[in-house]
Design a protein around this motif. Structure first.
Motif, mmCIF file in Angstrom:
data_model
loop_
_atom_site.group_PDB
_atom_site.id
_atom_site.type_symbol
_atom_site.label_atom_id
_atom_site.label_comp_id
_atom_site.label_asym_id
_atom_site.label_seq_id
_atom_site.Cartn_x
_atom_site.Cartn_y
_atom_site.Cartn_z
ATOM 1 N N PHE A 146 0.656 -1.235 -0.110
ATOM 2 C CA PHE A 146 -0.226 -0.117 0.103
ATOM 3 C C PHE A 146 0.999 1.384 0.025
ATOM 4 N N HIS A 147 0.578 2.397 -0.472
ATOM 5 C CA HIS A 147 1.012 3.515 -0.363
ATOM 6 C C HIS A 147 -0.316 4.417 0.079
ATOM 7 N N GLY A 148 -0.168 4.942 1.318
ATOM 8 C CA GLY A 148 -1.239 5.698 1.991
ATOM 9 C C GLY A 148 -2.601 4.448 2.148
ATOM 10 N N SER A 149 -3.596 4.876 1.453
ATOM 11 C CA SER A 149 -4.587 4.003 1.542
ATOM 12 C C SER A 149 -4.854 3.353 0.089
ATOM 13 N N SER A 150 -3.930 3.369 -0.914
ATOM 14 C CA SER A 150 -3.985 2.939 -1.993
ATOM 15 C C SER A 150 -3.229 1.577 -2.159
ATOM 16 N N LEU A 151 -4.006 0.441 -2.515
ATOM 17 C CA LEU A 151 -3.395 -0.737 -2.820
ATOM 18 C C LEU A 151 -2.541 -0.814 -4.171
ATOM 19 N N VAL A 152 -1.243 -0.858 -4.095
ATOM 20 C CA VAL A 152 -0.173 -0.787 -5.094
ATOM 21 C C VAL A 152 -0.015 -1.949 -5.935
ATOM 22 N N GLY A 153 -0.043 -3.284 -5.094
ATOM 23 C CA GLY A 153 -0.085 -4.536 -5.868
ATOM 24 C C GLY A 153 -0.254 -5.612 -4.686
ATOM 25 N N GLU A 213 -4.196 0.015 -9.234
ATOM 26 C CA GLU A 213 -4.381 1.419 -8.829
ATOM 27 C C GLU A 213 -3.213 2.260 -9.191
ATOM 28 N N GLY A 214 -2.799 1.877 -10.538
ATOM 29 C CA GLY A 214 -1.480 2.682 -10.836
ATOM 30 C C GLY A 214 -0.338 1.911 -10.720
ATOM 31 N N GLY A 215 -0.232 0.977 -9.987
ATOM 32 C CA GLY A 215 0.995 0.224 -9.549
ATOM 33 C C GLY A 215 1.146 -0.714 -10.574
ATOM 34 N N ALA A 240 11.449 -20.752 2.267
ATOM 35 C CA ALA A 240 11.558 -20.276 1.013
ATOM 36 C C ALA A 240 11.332 -18.935 0.976
ATOM 37 N N PHE A 241 12.010 -18.573 -0.003
ATOM 38 C CA PHE A 241 12.242 -16.726 -0.044
ATOM 39 C C PHE A 241 11.674 -16.441 -1.439
ATOM 40 N N GLY A 242 10.940 -15.367 -1.268
ATOM 41 C CA GLY A 242 10.485 -14.509 -2.533
ATOM 42 C C GLY A 242 10.855 -13.077 -2.391
ATOM 43 N N THR A 243 11.069 -12.506 -3.691
ATOM 44 C CA THR A 243 11.095 -10.950 -3.723
ATOM 45 C C THR A 243 10.312 -10.562 -4.881
ATOM 46 N N ALA A 244 9.603 -9.754 -4.915
ATOM 47 C CA ALA A 244 8.737 -9.045 -5.895
ATOM 48 C C ALA A 244 9.010 -7.644 -5.962
ATOM 49 N N TYR A 245 9.148 -7.104 -7.276
ATOM 50 C CA TYR A 245 9.403 -5.853 -7.622
ATOM 51 C C TYR A 245 8.040 -5.064 -8.227
ATOM 52 N N PHE A 246 8.020 -3.768 -7.509
ATOM 53 C CA PHE A 246 6.905 -2.902 -7.937
ATOM 54 C C PHE A 246 7.306 -1.578 -8.601
ATOM 55 N N LYS A 247 6.384 -0.962 -9.286
ATOM 56 C CA LYS A 247 6.796 0.478 -9.586
ATOM 57 C C LYS A 247 5.229 1.133 -9.200
ATOM 58 N N PHE A 248 5.522 2.245 -8.753
ATOM 59 C CA PHE A 248 4.305 3.019 -8.269
ATOM 60 C C PHE A 248 4.796 4.784 -8.454
#
Length: 143
Positions: free
Chosen positions: A64-71, A99-101, A115-123
């Protein structure tokens, strides 16, 4: 007769309370990612497959960024619990942007019983990395 009715009512109330105690939602963990971003993660365990001694689990992180769900990103893991120690044998990551993410990519890896996981997002021009992990004990308990 009055004592029997009172006793029956007490049993009904106590059994209802015990049922409500066991009907809890999965635990949620909140992680600060900086720059106004945060993640809420939840874990789901599937049944233990004794025929092949494996445990499957998902851990989902919602960014989340503020109240927006990015992904959201989900780490799916499979563990081998046939030996004296659990061993992570598969880790995959899938995600979705909202929501733009934008979900850019995900990478899964295994080491020992984790088990490890890494996810990459852009917003809004900001790159954010989300890290998830699931550990398993030899009896199939996840953390």
């Amino acid at each position: 007769m009055k004592k029997i009715c009172t006793l029956c009512l007490t049993v009904v109330i106590l059994s209802t309370m015990l049922t409500l105690v066991h009907a809890t939602e999965p635990s949620k963990n909140v992680v600060d990612l900086g720059d106004g971003f945060y993640m809420v993660e939840t874990i789901t365990q599937y049944s233990i497959h004794r025929a092949n001694d494996t445990v499957s689990a998902n851990k989902t992180g919602s960014v989340f960024h503020g109240s927006s769900l990015v992904g959201t990103a989900t780490l799916t893991a499979i563990f081998d619990i046939s030996g004296s120690d659990a061993r992570a044998i598969r880790a995959t990551v899938e995600g979705t942007g909202y929501e733009g993410g934008t979900y850019v990519r995900g990478v899964g890896s295994c080491s020992g019983n984790t088990a490890f996981g890494t996810a990459y997002f852009k917003f809004d021009g900001i790159d954010k990395r989300l890290s998830l992990s699931i550990a398993c004990s030899s009896d199939g308990t996840l953390s």
